[in-house]
Design a protein around this motif. Sequence first.
Motif, PDB file in Angstrom:
ATOM      1  N   ALA A  49       4.062   3.754   4.341  1.00  0.00           N
ATOM      2  CA  ALA A  49       2.766   3.243   3.896  1.00  0.00           C
ATOM      3  C   ALA A  49       1.589   3.998   4.515  1.00  0.00           C
ATOM      4  O   ALA A  49       0.630   4.353   3.822  1.00  0.00           O
ATOM      5  N   THR A  50       1.654   4.255   5.816  1.00  0.00           N
ATOM      6  CA  THR A  50       0.550   4.968   6.472  1.00  0.00           C
ATOM      7  C   THR A  50       0.433   6.396   5.963  1.00  0.00           C
ATOM      8  O   THR A  50      -0.672   6.928   5.806  1.00  0.00           O
ATOM      9  N   LEU A  51       1.553   7.028   5.685  1.00  0.00           N
ATOM     10  CA  LEU A  51       1.551   8.383   5.151  1.00  0.00           C
ATOM     11  C   LEU A  51       0.758   8.450   3.851  1.00  0.00           C
ATOM     12  O   LEU A  51      -0.133   9.296   3.689  1.00  0.00           O
ATOM     13  N   ILE A  52       1.053   7.539   2.928  1.00  0.00           N
ATOM     14  CA  ILE A  52       0.380   7.531   1.636  1.00  0.00           C
ATOM     15  C   ILE A  52      -1.068   7.072   1.771  1.00  0.00           C
ATOM     16  O   ILE A  52      -1.988   7.640   1.177  1.00  0.00           O
ATOM     17  N   ASP A  53      -1.260   6.030   2.563  1.00  0.00           N
ATOM     18  CA  ASP A  53      -2.580   5.426   2.723  1.00  0.00           C
ATOM     19  C   ASP A  53      -3.586   6.385   3.353  1.00  0.00           C
ATOM     20  O   ASP A  53      -4.803   6.213   3.194  1.00  0.00           O
ATOM     21  N   SER A  54      -3.104   7.395   4.068  1.00  0.00           N
ATOM     22  CA  SER A  54      -3.992   8.315   4.792  1.00  0.00           C
ATOM     23  C   SER A  54      -4.375   9.557   3.993  1.00  0.00           C
ATOM     24  O   SER A  54      -5.240  10.333   4.423  1.00  0.00           O
ATOM     25  N   LEU A  55      -3.748   9.760   2.844  1.00  0.00           N
ATOM     26  CA  LEU A  55      -3.965  11.007   2.103  1.00  0.00           C
ATOM     27  C   LEU A  55      -5.429  11.246   1.759  1.00  0.00           C
ATOM     28  O   LEU A  55      -5.968  12.332   2.000  1.00  0.00           O
ATOM     29  N   SER A  56      -6.085  10.264   1.185  1.00  0.00           N
ATOM     30  CA  SER A  56      -7.473  10.463   0.773  1.00  0.00           C
ATOM     31  C   SER A  56      -8.386  10.680   1.974  1.00  0.00           C
ATOM     32  O   SER A  56      -9.346  11.460   1.915  1.00  0.00           O
ATOM     33  N   THR A  57      -8.094   9.986   3.083  1.00  0.00           N
ATOM     34  CA  THR A  57      -8.902  10.165   4.294  1.00  0.00           C
ATOM     35  C   THR A  57      -8.746  11.578   4.836  1.00  0.00           C
ATOM     36  O   THR A  57      -9.725  12.209   5.261  1.00  0.00           O
ATOM     37  N   LEU A  58      -7.533  12.087   4.832  1.00  0.00           N
ATOM     38  CA  LEU A  58      -7.297  13.463   5.286  1.00  0.00           C
ATOM     39  C   LEU A  58      -8.103  14.444   4.453  1.00  0.00           C
ATOM     40  O   LEU A  58      -8.696  15.403   4.980  1.00  0.00           O
ATOM     41  N   TRP A  59      -8.146  14.212   3.158  1.00  0.00           N
ATOM     42  CA  TRP A  59      -8.890  15.129   2.285  1.00  0.00           C
ATOM     43  C   TRP A  59     -10.392  15.027   2.537  1.00  0.00           C
ATOM     44  O   TRP A  59     -11.083  16.034   2.686  1.00  0.00           O
ATOM     45  N   ILE A  60     -10.911  13.807   2.588  1.00  0.00           N
ATOM     46  CA  ILE A  60     -12.346  13.594   2.771  1.00  0.00           C
ATOM     47  C   ILE A  60     -12.826  14.158   4.102  1.00  0.00           C
ATOM     48  O   ILE A  60     -13.930  14.700   4.200  1.00  0.00           O
ATOM     49  N   MET A  61     -11.981  14.075   5.125  1.00  0.00           N
ATOM     50  CA  MET A  61     -12.357  14.587   6.442  1.00  0.00           C
ATOM     51  C   MET A  61     -12.071  16.078   6.591  1.00  0.00           C
ATOM     52  O   MET A  61     -12.161  16.629   7.687  1.00  0.00           O
ATOM     53  N   ASP A  62     -11.701  16.703   5.481  1.00  0.00           N
ATOM     54  CA  ASP A  62     -11.481  18.150   5.438  1.00  0.00           C
ATOM     55  C   ASP A  62     -10.343  18.604   6.352  1.00  0.00           C
ATOM     56  O   ASP A  62     -10.364  19.709   6.895  1.00  0.00           O
ATOM     57  N   GLU A  69       0.486  18.866   4.133  1.00  0.00           N
ATOM     58  CA  GLU A  69       1.755  18.540   4.781  1.00  0.00           C
ATOM     59  C   GLU A  69       2.171  17.117   4.420  1.00  0.00           C
ATOM     60  O   GLU A  69       3.339  16.860   4.095  1.00  0.00           O
ATOM     61  N   ALA A  70       1.205  16.193   4.471  1.00  0.00           N
ATOM     62  CA  ALA A  70       1.502  14.801   4.147  1.00  0.00           C
ATOM     63  C   ALA A  70       1.802  14.639   2.656  1.00  0.00           C
ATOM     64  O   ALA A  70       2.709  13.884   2.274  1.00  0.00           O
ATOM     65  N   ALA A  71       1.060  15.344   1.814  1.00  0.00           N
ATOM     66  CA  ALA A  71       1.284  15.252   0.369  1.00  0.00           C
ATOM     67  C   ALA A  71       2.659  15.784  -0.004  1.00  0.00           C
ATOM     68  O   ALA A  71       3.340  15.223  -0.872  1.00  0.00           O
ATOM     69  N   ALA A  72       3.074  16.856   0.656  1.00  0.00           N
ATOM     70  CA  ALA A  72       4.403  17.420   0.385  1.00  0.00           C
ATOM     71  C   ALA A  72       5.491  16.416   0.725  1.00  0.00           C
ATOM     72  O   ALA A  72       6.512  16.320   0.029  1.00  0.00           O
ATOM     73  N   ALA A  73       5.278  15.659   1.797  1.00  0.00           N
ATOM     74  CA  ALA A  73       6.249  14.624   2.170  1.00  0.00           C
ATOM     75  C   ALA A  73       6.179  13.448   1.199  1.00  0.00           C
ATOM     76  O   ALA A  73       7.203  12.869   0.830  1.00  0.00           O
ATOM     77  N   ALA A  74       4.966  13.114   0.769  1.00  0.00           N
ATOM     78  CA  ALA A  74       4.772  11.963  -0.106  1.00  0.00           C
ATOM     79  C   ALA A  74       5.501  12.124  -1.435  1.00  0.00           C
ATOM     80  O   ALA A  74       6.086  11.167  -1.957  1.00  0.00           O
ATOM     81  N   SER A 107      -7.802  15.772  -5.026  1.00  0.00           N
ATOM     82  CA  SER A 107      -7.200  17.110  -4.894  1.00  0.00           C
ATOM     83  C   SER A 107      -6.791  17.742  -6.214  1.00  0.00           C
ATOM     84  O   SER A 107      -6.619  18.953  -6.293  1.00  0.00           O
ATOM     85  N   LYS A 108      -6.561  16.913  -7.231  1.00  0.00           N
ATOM     86  CA  LYS A 108      -6.063  17.381  -8.539  1.00  0.00           C
ATOM     87  C   LYS A 108      -4.676  18.013  -8.444  1.00  0.00           C
ATOM     88  O   LYS A 108      -4.294  18.821  -9.296  1.00  0.00           O
ATOM     89  N   GLU A 109      -3.922  17.632  -7.405  1.00  0.00           N
ATOM     90  CA  GLU A 109      -2.549  18.099  -7.279  1.00  0.00           C
ATOM     91  C   GLU A 109      -1.663  17.283  -8.217  1.00  0.00           C
ATOM     92  O   GLU A 109      -1.462  16.089  -8.012  1.00  0.00           O
ATOM     93  N   THR A 110      -1.147  17.922  -9.256  1.00  0.00           N
ATOM     94  CA  THR A 110      -0.432  17.193 -10.304  1.00  0.00           C
ATOM     95  C   THR A 110       0.834  16.492  -9.809  1.00  0.00           C
ATOM     96  O   THR A 110       1.260  15.498 -10.388  1.00  0.00           O
ATOM     97  N   ALA A 111       1.431  17.021  -8.744  1.00  0.00           N
ATOM     98  CA  ALA A 111       2.641  16.383  -8.211  1.00  0.00           C
ATOM     99  C   ALA A 111       2.347  14.961  -7.748  1.00  0.00           C
ATOM    100  O   ALA A 111       3.213  14.080  -7.837  1.00  0.00           O
ATOM    101  N   LEU A 112       1.138  14.732  -7.255  1.00  0.00           N
ATOM    102  CA  LEU A 112       0.754  13.396  -6.810  1.00  0.00           C
ATOM    103  C   LEU A 112       0.627  12.441  -7.990  1.00  0.00           C
ATOM    104  O   LEU A 112       1.016  11.272  -7.907  1.00  0.00           O
TER     105      LEU A 112
END
Length: 266
Positions: A49-62, A69-74, A107-112
């Motif tokens: 849950a934390t892995l997925i929940d943090s994705l947008s924050t990681l992106w926004i904080m650059d 790395e997290a998206a690849a795991a997700a 991110s527009k990453e289609t895998a997500l």
Amino acid sequence: MVLASRRAEVKEAFVKSWKSYKNVGFGYDEVMPVSGVGRDVPGFGGWGATLIDSLSTLWIMDLKDDFYEAAAAAVTIDYSKTRDTSCNYFETTIRHLGGLLGAYDLSKETALLEKAVELGDMLYMAYDTPNRMPGFWLDFRDAKTGKQLAGNHDPSAAVASSSLEFTRLTQLTGDNKYYDAINRVTQVLDDWQNRTSLPGMWPTFFDLRRILLDYDNSYTLGALADSLYEYLPKTFALLGGLEPVHPTKQTFCFRETSGSTARDRA
């Protein structure tokens, strides 16, 4: 300067927390605050849950390296594998489906998006009940055998807070089934809004098995009901104000010092 300083402090706090999760809990739902070990939360499926929940924050904080790395795991998460016999429909929707969709929109990453569709199709099964109303739990065996029932004492937030995720999934895929599912709940809310013991608001608990929203006389804007109200203006914005039901839900019984209410003024 003040804003920049505050922003830096917030980012520093997040980075510290993320490093702890990355080092000792990566892939788990959470990190225990005292023991410092990763743990899966019962009912969360063990899907990180934390892995997925943090994705947008990681992106926004650059923090792009950490994001990828997290998206690849997700995108490798297998939602069909879990030690649980059911999952919390509400938490899985807002944290996992919402997290994947938010990360995709940024991110527009289609895998997500592909992973979001996969999960969305699983969560869509929560509406496979006799009256198409969801329950608090998505029981995997009952879902497979067509024996699911809506709950008769579920927190209103838990069963009425999926409109953002399901609407956005329809917008991104063009598949109307997701919006159709959640819109059935919206229509029930609209039908009952002025028929409760506190007209304009809904009680804390719902009986969606019989679709009775007036058997509970407790009301709150806090836990158990909060996101029900939170989602209404957000869904209104997401739909561009084009859904006629949602504008009627923008006024609630918020009491002011004068004793008047939003409903009195509406």
